[in-house]
Design a protein around this motif. Sequence first.
Motif: not given
Length: 138
Positions: A28-53
Motif C-alpha cells: 500500500l506504500v502509505h497505510a493506516r491501520p484501517d487501510d491494512v485491515n481493508s487490504y487484508l479483507l480484500d485479499h480474503g484475510e481476517t485479522i483483528n484490528l487490535s492485532t494489526i495495531y
Amino acid sequence: MELKQELRSRGYRLTPQRRKVLDAVTELVHARPDDVNSYLLDHGETINLSTIYRTLELLEGLGLVTHAHLGHGAPTYHSSAVPDHLHLVCHDCGSVTEASTGLAAGLVDRLRRDHDFEPEVTHLTIFGRCKACADELA
C-alpha cells in the motif's frame, strides 16, 4: 537480514499475521491501520484490528516500518525499505505526494545554525494545496 531471522534474533516469531501486515504496508506504500485491515479483507484475510495495531507497533519497534502523521487520526505507516522522504498533503483532496528530504536542506541548515537544533525530516509532513486543487480555485 531476512525478516524471519530479524524477528527470531529479537525473540519473536514470524507469524502469518505479522507477515501479512508487513506485506500489506509494503504493497500500500502509505497505510493506516484501517487501510491494512481493508487490504487484508480484500485479499480474503481476517485479522483483528487490535492485532494489526499491535503488529504495526512491533514492526516499528523493530525498525521494519516507520510512521508519519498525515492528518488527524491514526498514523500512516510505510516500509523502512523505502528511502526517507517528505510528505506533501493536500488539504482539499487529501492526496499525498512524496518529495526528497533534500528539499528541506536549507531549513535543516538554518535550524542547526540559528537554533542549535538537529531536526529529523524523516517524519516531516507539509500541508498545503496540490496543483490540481489550486487550479480549480483559480
